[in-house]
Each structure stands twice: as structure tokens, then as C-alpha cells.
Motif scaffolding. Structure first.
Motif, mmCIF file in Angstrom:
data_model
loop_
_atom_site.group_PDB
_atom_site.id
_atom_site.type_symbol
_atom_site.label_atom_id
_atom_site.label_comp_id
_atom_site.label_asym_id
_atom_site.label_seq_id
_atom_site.Cartn_x
_atom_site.Cartn_y
_atom_site.Cartn_z
ATOM 1 N N GLN A 335 -33.353 -27.791 -11.902
ATOM 2 C CA GLN A 335 -32.287 -27.350 -10.982
ATOM 3 C C GLN A 335 -32.331 -28.170 -9.686
ATOM 4 O OE1 GLN A 335 -33.069 -23.144 -10.397
ATOM 5 N NE2 GLN A 335 -31.897 -22.536 -12.208
ATOM 6 N N ASP A 351 -25.801 -21.887 -10.828
ATOM 7 C CA ASP A 351 -27.006 -21.262 -11.388
ATOM 8 C C ASP A 351 -27.047 -19.761 -11.094
ATOM 9 O OD1 ASP A 351 -27.854 -23.685 -12.382
ATOM 10 O OD2 ASP A 351 -29.138 -24.147 -10.666
ATOM 11 N N LEU A 355 -27.036 -16.550 -13.560
ATOM 12 C CA LEU A 355 -28.124 -15.563 -13.495
ATOM 13 C C LEU A 355 -27.570 -14.148 -13.320
ATOM 14 C CD1 LEU A 355 -31.442 -15.521 -12.949
ATOM 15 C CD2 LEU A 355 -30.663 -14.858 -10.690
ATOM 16 N N GLU A 389 -34.595 -18.324 -16.419
ATOM 17 C CA GLU A 389 -33.842 -18.355 -15.152
ATOM 18 C C GLU A 389 -34.497 -17.486 -14.080
ATOM 19 O OE1 GLU A 389 -31.470 -20.587 -15.392
ATOM 20 O OE2 GLU A 389 -31.781 -20.689 -17.565
#
Ligand code: B3K
Ligand code: ZN
Length: 877
Positions: A335, A351, A355, A389
């Protein structure tokens, strides 16, 4: 149902391996009918085990035939070994010995795609987590690390390329006229990192000079018709190698690094030492056939697998409960890499959005588990969003708590201290603590406690004293097997804004900055800011500094202020989302009570400002314009009404589109320039905003918009624009949508990855005959049940069709259950993944909930693989 159900294994039962394997010598005689595998394992009792009489128990698989087993040179007669539950048990062993095993396997009949199997015309492997045991009997656990030497024997006409881990050390001809190639990997590794590939493959060669000046050969292999699509992946690989040197001080260690693309693959890619194997959808890229999203995915996955060379391979996991040790850390690393290559804020928004939609839903469902699970039935089910994650969020919080410099000292110490070892999440934390002096003992609770914390923020402003008090309260809901929860230690990044959105300096613990990081550790805690000259609008959890659900009673005006002025780009997006969620929630309630939908939307004002502000990154504008998804709104709901959510979204989108028609049209037209394709942040951003505004504009059914969509579909010089036009046409019932769909298939029928996109879009359509469409797709020539990408396209697409999948008559759920039952036997990993939507049954509206549950019960009555059994049985608890 099986007579005896699979049982769980527990972290608390971990024991060191009773035997070690110092050297592993493998020989594969590859053949289309039967492949002979000979293993020579140089074994000894593990001095750390303390169990000097324990029998040797080797893991095996159901589809393997044992031909013979020898101890040193002594061929064991059948009475000296036993085969029980796929395990090979030998009671009498010396302290040190050479074990030779010969097994027969049939890779061509391996539909599970674990172990050695065939994809198209090649042989390939997938061994993580427990695939190696389908190749030969072994101590298939990550804490048994061995030096592998692999000999591959095959007909060189059909298999001119034969690869394994490490370096090629020998090559020649056998007496039977076949070719043999010997590979040796000098780095001890667990069996899950073993790989073998054989096929008629084309190669793209390149090289990389490491920071110490070593020249490393880089090779990407594909079937010959795809070799023109690997340049982007090769560049991504070199960027990743450089980045890992610069940011983490990690240098590549072998003389060669290879990547192979295969079509049939259960997931994205695999980090086998020196020989990564990729799902072709995560490696191949060309402007004509690949969208921007897929380009970025290729770059991120190439980086992710490469980064595993240190975070996973050089330092690996002691047991599979520690999976996040390598996955959470490596996701954090990839990331950060993508953020450095493109835009940090855009990457963070993407991201976090993922999530909050998918991991939060997992954490609220029956499969909820801690980042370090305490038990599992089938480890393949734990390659989850939580482990990946949320695991990455834990590492990110450590980075925030320590600061960049100390975090780097921590990672240096971790790699140095544990190089060549199989370790635990506690070892990672200990290295971070030892290098930084920061106490992470309370923080480490994040690894063992499941569920998403809910944080409630309340505040008061004392104008006379200039004091602003923020009270944060945290609570984590109950999850399976964890009824009570403790407070977590989280970093809270906070800024304060004045009513115009300007930053307000404030004193906190003697520091007068515009942003502070609060250490939030208690169930409830008060934070006091001094010298605050006016009543502030708080910008909380900037950059999503901890993975929580935040509750703060913002007014629409506050949200508009944050959305247009917060210096934290992430919170600008987040505030817009919150405003949209508030409005959509009202609309969903109206839809549920059957009244006509109507709202005075504040978003109109916010979007208008946004579209006229040319200083903004177009990618951020596009992200802010995207309404909260069906899936995210479902996650937020206490009881999910899919049709009403869809109706509310459609209403708000139409309202925004009609209110701002001229703005959307103008923005689209200004961005619709014909230039050569480039996968750069600037160009990706331009296309993203262009296509978002086109979607709104078409919503108004403006004649010119209809023409614009048709023109973009026909004239686009890249897949991003062509596919966006197609999707927008399909989703907004453009009169030519069906014609475009047919034309698209005709144009791309020989490009399987593009056909997969067409399959997905076809399956996701909202139309009365959607179930017939999807049934038809399952027998379409482009479909193949053996290929996970195609299964995911059709069934994943179908899951997005609200009217078909969530049909009140339950036919959508029954159809999915039928497919799960078929795949349960062929490919348990894929079957198990497909169960996910059905596991949410408790949260569905009553009419749908009972229909989902009935399908779970129907599946449960079958003879199930461990994978599917675990998910279904836990869902029914
Ligand atoms: N480590 C692999 C995942 C293996 C999944 C096995 N069911 C890919 C990755 O995370 O890099
Ligand atoms: Zn990984």
C-alpha cells in the motif's frame, strides 16, 4: 453430511516439529498421464522437541499413490509403515536418516488447483498453505525449513521451459531421451514456498542492478501470445526492487527472479522463492485490453509478491495462525509503495473504502476472527480481509505510533534478528518495541481481539478558557467465541478547523500544532486542547488512523465544511461519504415505508463546489462523487433491504445528475481529450473523473449524453474508456446497450481476460430475465468451470444483480447454492469463497433471511469439503 465432521486445530496446541528436514531432494518425471515424484529427505530428530520416541508422521493427500518408502537404503516392507487419514506414519526411526519416497500423482486430474496441476498446456504448482502434501509426503508446516534441490524431467519438445526455485545448476539428457534440469535454492524454506513450472513458454528478459552492485536476471514467462503484455509488470518489478532497497533497506538475494503467468489460479499470485506464479489477470497489461484499475492492481501485486521475499520468505511464519505476520505487513508495504508511486490520498481512500465495506462486513459476520486467529478448521478459509487488510492497519498504526524513523529501526531489527527463521506476530512486536523503546504491550491486543471497535466522540467548548474537550468512548461488539472485549490502544490523528475550514492551532500536552496524535487506550478518555480561539469543527481519525467505526454528531454544515476545506484529503472524502450516507439512510427508510422518495440534498451544494474547484486532484473529485456503494450501505444497515438500498441510490444519483447536469456535461467534455494511453497517476485521474461525470450525465437521459456514450464506446483507444462506456450504457439502460454488449464480445472474444469482464457485466445486469442470462452464461463457450477467474466473473457478477440475486422468491440464492454444491467437489477453495454472500443471512430482511438460511441448510446436507463445511457450519450456528 459426513459421518465424522472435520475438527478444528488450535494455536494454544502449537508444538515444535519433532523432526527437521535439512535437505530436500525432489525429482519430478512429468507426464500427461502419471507423474512420478521421488523425494529424498535428509531428516533428523529436532533437539528442541524433547520427544525422542515420537513416530514420524508425514502429511499427504488423498489423490497421491505411494509406491515405495525407504529408510536410508532399507526399503520398508508394508508392515513397517501405515497410511492413516492421508498421513504416512513410520514408528521406528533413527535419530538421523535419509527417507526416500516414491509417489504417483495425476496433475491433469487435479481440479482443486493445489499441489501440482495443469493449466492450459503447462504444469504448475500452488503450495501455500498446505498444497505441498498433495505432491509428496512431507512435514508440510512452515516451521520446517529445508534446502531444496529439484530435478525436473520432461519431454523438451512439449516442455522446453522447466523451472523451479533458486538457480539452475545442471541440465542434460536422460537415457530415455528426455531432458532433465536441476534447480537449487540455497535459502532454507518451508514447503509452501516450493514451485515448479514446465511448459512451452515465451520469456521477456531484463535485469536489475542491486544496491550493492549485483546484477540480477529478471524473467517473465507467459504463453507466447501474451508475451507482448508483460512490459508494465517488468517495470513494476524493477520499481518494487528499488523501493524496497530505499524504504526498507532490503536487497534481493538470488541471481535470478522469475515470474510466470498462468490462467487457472485460485487467487491473485504466489510469492514462491525466486519463482513467483501469477494469475494472468494480475500480470498481463496492455492499453487496449486492460483497465486503469487492473493496471494498478498488476503493479500492486507484483510489488506485494516481490516484497514477500523478505516479509514472508527470508523471515517466515512459525505456524498458520501467524499468517498476518507476513500478509498484514506485506499489504502495508505494498500500500505504501503504491501510494509513493501515485497519490497517497487516493490510495488511502481506495484501501479504506474497501476495508470499511468488506472487512467490516466480515468482522460483523459468522466468520469474524482476530487478525491472529486462535483456531481454524481449514487454513485456506483464513486468507481473509481481516488477516490481510486489518492486519495491514495494525502495522500502519504501529508506524503512526512510532513515527517513520523508529518504525524503520524496528523493521531493520526484525529482519536482522529473525533472518532465516519462522517466527510469530509477538516477535514482530518485540522487534518494534526493542528498536523504538515504545511499549506496545497493550497495543498488541489488536492481534487477538476480533470485531470492529465503535468509537463515539462527544465534545464541549469552553469559550471563556479557550478549552476544547473531546471525549472518546470505545466499545467492540461481541463476536463468535469472544463475548467480552477490552479497550484497544489506538492512535487518533486529530485536527481542528474554524467555521471557514481553516486549521486552528491548539495546545495539547504542551505542543501547539495544528494536528495531534492522541493515544487512546481506555474505554473512555477525555482529551483537552488549550488555546482554542473558537468553537472548532473536529477532523477526527485523519487518514483513518485506526480501523474503527466513528460516531460523531456532525451537522450537514460541518460535513460540508470538512468536505470542501479539510487539509486532510482523506477526511474530505470521508465527510462527503458521511453526508451521502445520512441522506441515503433517510431515502432507504422512505423506500421501506413505501412513500415517494424525496430529499433536499445538501450534497448538491457540495458537489457543485467540488466540480468548480480546478485546484483539486480529479481522482479525488471522482472518488468524492462516487456515492456509497450498495455493499457499503448493506454493511451499515442493521437489517439489509437490497431493493430499497438500490432504489435510494438511484434516486439520489438522479437528483444529483439532474441538479448539476450542466456541470457534469462540461466537466466530461473538458476531460474527453483523445491522447495516447498512459497509465500515469495524472492520466488515470483524468479518465476516472471523465467517466464518473459521464455516468451522471447519462443519468439525465440527455440526447447528447446518449451520443457521447456511443461515441466513447466505439472510438476509445483504451479499455478503461471503452469498458466504462459499456458499463454506463448497461447500467443506465442505454437504448443500444445490448448492441454494445454483442459488439464488445465480438471484438474481444479471443482475449480471455477481456471476455471475463464481459461475463461479469453480463451476469450483473438488472433485468427481469437475469437468472436466465446467468444460466445461459454458464454454458456459454467462453465459460469454463475449471477456471476460477471465469467462475468469479459470472457468479461474482450475479451477486451484484440486486433484482436477480436477491429476488424475493429465493431463486437467486438457490442458483448460487447449486453452484457451490458442484464446486465443493471440484475446487473447495473457490466453493468456500462463493459462500460469503449467504453467510450474511442473519442481517437480511426477514423474507430474504429465511430463504438464504434454507440454502445454507441445503448445502450443509451434502458431503462437504473441510473448506465449505467450516464456513457453512459456522454460519448456521
Ligand atoms: N501468499 C499467497 C496467498 C496464498 C493463498 C493460499 N490459499 C499470495 C499472497 O498473499 O501474496
Ligand atoms: Zn501476500
Amino acid at each position: 453430511m459426513k459421518e465424522s465432521q472435520p475438527s478444528a486445530i488450535y494455536l494454544k496446541d502449537y508444538q515444535v516439529p519433532p523432526f527437521l528436514i535439512d535437505k530436500t531432494e525432489l525429482t519430478f518425471d512429468l507426464d500427461e498421464t502419471t507423474t512420478v515424484v521421488t523425494s529424498r529427505l535428509h531428516m533428523r530428530r529436532n533437539p528442541a522437541s524433547g520427544k525422542s520416541t515420537q513416530p514420524l508422521i508425514l502429511d499427504g493427500g488423498p489423490d497421491m499413490k505411494l509406491i515405495g518408502v525407504a529408510m536410508d537404503d532399507y526399503q520398508l516392507p508394508p508392515e513397517e509403515y501405515r497410511l492413516i487419514d492421508d498421513k504416512l506414519i513410520i514408528t521406528a526411526t533413527a535419530d538421523e536418516f535419509l527417507l526416500t519416497c516414491e509417489t504417483l500423482i495425476e496433475p491433469q486430474n487435479n481440479t482443486r488447483l493445489e499441489g501440482l496441476y495443469r493449466s492450459s498446456s503447462m504444469f504448475c504448482t500452488q503450495c501455500e498453505a498446505e498444497g505441498f502434501r498433495h505432491i509428496t509426503y512431507y512435514l508440510d508446516r512452515p516451521d520446517v525449513m529445508s534446502v531444496f534441490t529439484t530435478t525436473i524431467i520432461a519431454d523438451s519438445k512439449r516442455y522446453p521451459v522447466m523451472l523451479s526455485n533458486g538457480n539452475e545448476i545442471e541440465r542434460g539428457m536422460t537415457d530415455e531421451g528426455k531432458t532433465f534440469v536441476v534447480w537449487q535454492d540455497p535459502f532454507p524454506k518451508p514447503a509452501y514456498l516450493f514451485a515448479l513450472v514446465a511448459g512451452d513458454l515465451a520469456v521477456k528478459d531484463d535485469h536489475f542492478v542491486t544496491m550493492s552492485g549485483r546484477k540480477v536476471a529478471l524473467q517473465i514467462f507467459t504463453e507466447s501470445h501474451n508475451i507482448d503484455k508483460v512490459d508494465y509488470a517488468m517495470e513494476a518489478l524493477k520499481l518494487s526492487m528499488r523501493w524496497d532497497e530505499e524504504v526498507y533497506g532490503r536487497e534481493y538475494d538470488l541471481d535470478i527472479f522469475m515470474i510466470v503467468a498462468v490462467d487457472d489460479f485460485n487467487m491473485g499470485a504466489m510469492e514462491n522463492k525466486g519463482l513467483n506464479i501469477f494469475n494472468s489477470s494480475c500480470l498481463l497489461a496492455s492499453p487496449e485490453t486492460t483497465t486503469d484499475d487492473a493496471y494498478l492492481r498488476v503493479e500492486a501485486i507484483v510489488a506485494h509478491e516481490y516484497f514477500h521475499n523478505w516479509s514472508g520468505n527470508r523471515v517466515t511464519c512459525r505456524d498458520w495462525f501467524q499468517l498476518s505476520l507476513k500478509e498484514g505487513f506485506t499489504v502495508f508495504r505494498d500500500q505504501t509503495f503504491s501510494a509513493d508511486m501515485h497519490s497517497e490520498t487516493v490510495k488511502r481512500v481506495e484501501d479504506v473504502s474497501f476495508l470499511k465495506t468488506a472487512q467490516f462486513a466480515e468482522d460483523a459476520g459468522p466468520m469474524s476472527h482476530p487478525v491472529r486467529p486462535s483456531s481454524f478448521i481449514e487454513i485456506s478459509n483464513f486468507y481473509t480481509l481481516t488477516v490481510y487488510e486489518k492486519g495491514a492497519e495494525i502495522v500502519r498504526m504501529i508506524h503512526t505510533l512510532l513515527g517513520a524513523q523508529k518504525f524503520r529501526q524496528g523493521s531493520d531489527l526484525y529482519f536482522e534478528r529473525h533472518d532465516g527463521q519462522a517466527v510469530t506476530c509477538d516477535d514482530f512486536i518485540a522487534a518494534m518495541e526493542d528498536a523504538s523503546g515504545v511499549d506496545l504491550s497493550h497495543f498488541s491486543r489488536w492481534y487477538s481481539q476480533a470485531g470492529t471497535p465503535v468509537v463515539t466522540a462527544k465534545d464541549e467548548y469552553d469559550a471563556e478558557q479557550g478549552i476544547y474537550r473531546l471525549t472518546l468512548t470505545q466499545e467492540t461488539p461481541e463476536t463468535p467465541n469472544q463475548p467480552t472485549k477490552l479497550p484497544l490502544h489506538m492512535p487518533v490523528r486529530v485536527g481542528l478547523l474554524d467555521e471557514n475550514g481553516n486549521e486552528l492551532a491548539a495546545g495539547y500536552q504542551g505542543d501547539a500544532s495544528v494536528e495531534h496524535v492522541l493515544d487512546f487506550t481506555q474505554a473512555s478518555q477525555v482529551f483537552e486542547f488549550t488555546d482554542v480561539r473558537e468553537c472548532p469543527v473536529p477532523s477526527l481519525y485523519r487518514g483513518f488512523s485506526a480501523p474503527v467505526k466513528l460516531r460523531y454528531d456532525y451537522s450537514s454544515e460541518n460535513l460540508l465544511t470538512l468536505m470542501s476545506a479539510d487539509s486532510d484529503g482523506f477526511n474530505r472524502w470521508s465527510s462527503a461519504q458521511q453526508l451521502a450516507v445520512n441522506e441515503l439512510t433517510q431515502l432507504i427508510e422512505q423506500a421501506k415505508s413505501g412513500v415517494e422518495l424525496s430529499i433536499h440534498s445538501q450534497l448538491v451544494k457540495g458537489f457543485k463546489r467540488l466540480l468548480s474547484d480546478e485546484s483539486l486532484d480529479p481522482a479525488m473529485v471522482a472518488l468524492i462523487l462516487a456515492l456509497p456503494s450498495q455493499a457499503y450501505l448493506s454493511e451499515l444497515a442493521t437489517s439489509i433491504y437490497p431493493a430499497e438500498i438500490k432504489q435510494a441510490r438511484a434516486h439520489l444519483k438522479a437528483l444529483l445528475a439532474n441538479s448539476l447536469k450542466d456541470e457534469f456535461k462540461k466537466t466530461y467534455q473538458s476531460l474527453n481529450t483523445q491522447v495516447d494511453y498512459e497509465a500515469t497517476a495524472t492520466e488515470i485521474a483524468r479518465r476516472s473523473l471523465k467517466n464518473t461525470t459521464l455516468s451522471y450525465w447519462l443519468e439525465t437521459a440527455d440526447e447528447q449524453a446518449l451520443v457521447a456514450v456511443a461515441e466513447q464506446f466505439s472510438n476509445a483507444n483504451n479499455m478503461t474508456d471503452q469498458f466504462a462506456a459499456l458499463s454506463i450504457a448497461v447500467q443506465n439502460s442505454h437504448p443500444q446497450a445490448d448492441t454494445f454488449m454483442d459488439a464488445f464480445y465480438q471484438q474481444w472474444q479471443n482475449e480471455p481476460l477481456v471476455v471475463n469482464k464481459w461475463l461479469m457485466l453480463s451476469a450483473s445486469q438488472e433485468r427481469p430475465d437475469a437468472l436466465d442470462v446467468v444460466t445461459g452464461l454458464m454454458s456459454h463457450p467462453a465459460f469454463d468451470l475449471k477456471n476460477p477467474n471465469k467462475v468469479r466473473s459470472v457468479l461474482g457478477g450475479f451477486g451484484q444483480s440486486v433484482s436477480a440475486f436477491h429476488n424475493l422468491d429465493g431463486s437467486g440464492y438457490a442458483f448460487l447454492a447449486d453452484q457451490i454444491i458442484v464446486l465443493n467437489k471440484r475446487n473447495p477453495q473457490i466453493a468456500s469463497r462463493l459462500c460469503t454472500p449467504l453467510t450474511r443471512w442473519k442481517k437480511m430482511q426477514p423474507e430474504l433471511s429465511s430463504k438464504m438460511k434454507a440454502q445454507l441448510e441445503r448445502i450443509m446436507a451434502e458431503e462437504l469439503s473441510k473448506d465449505v463445511y467450516e464456513v457453512i457450519s459456522k454460519s448456521l450456528l
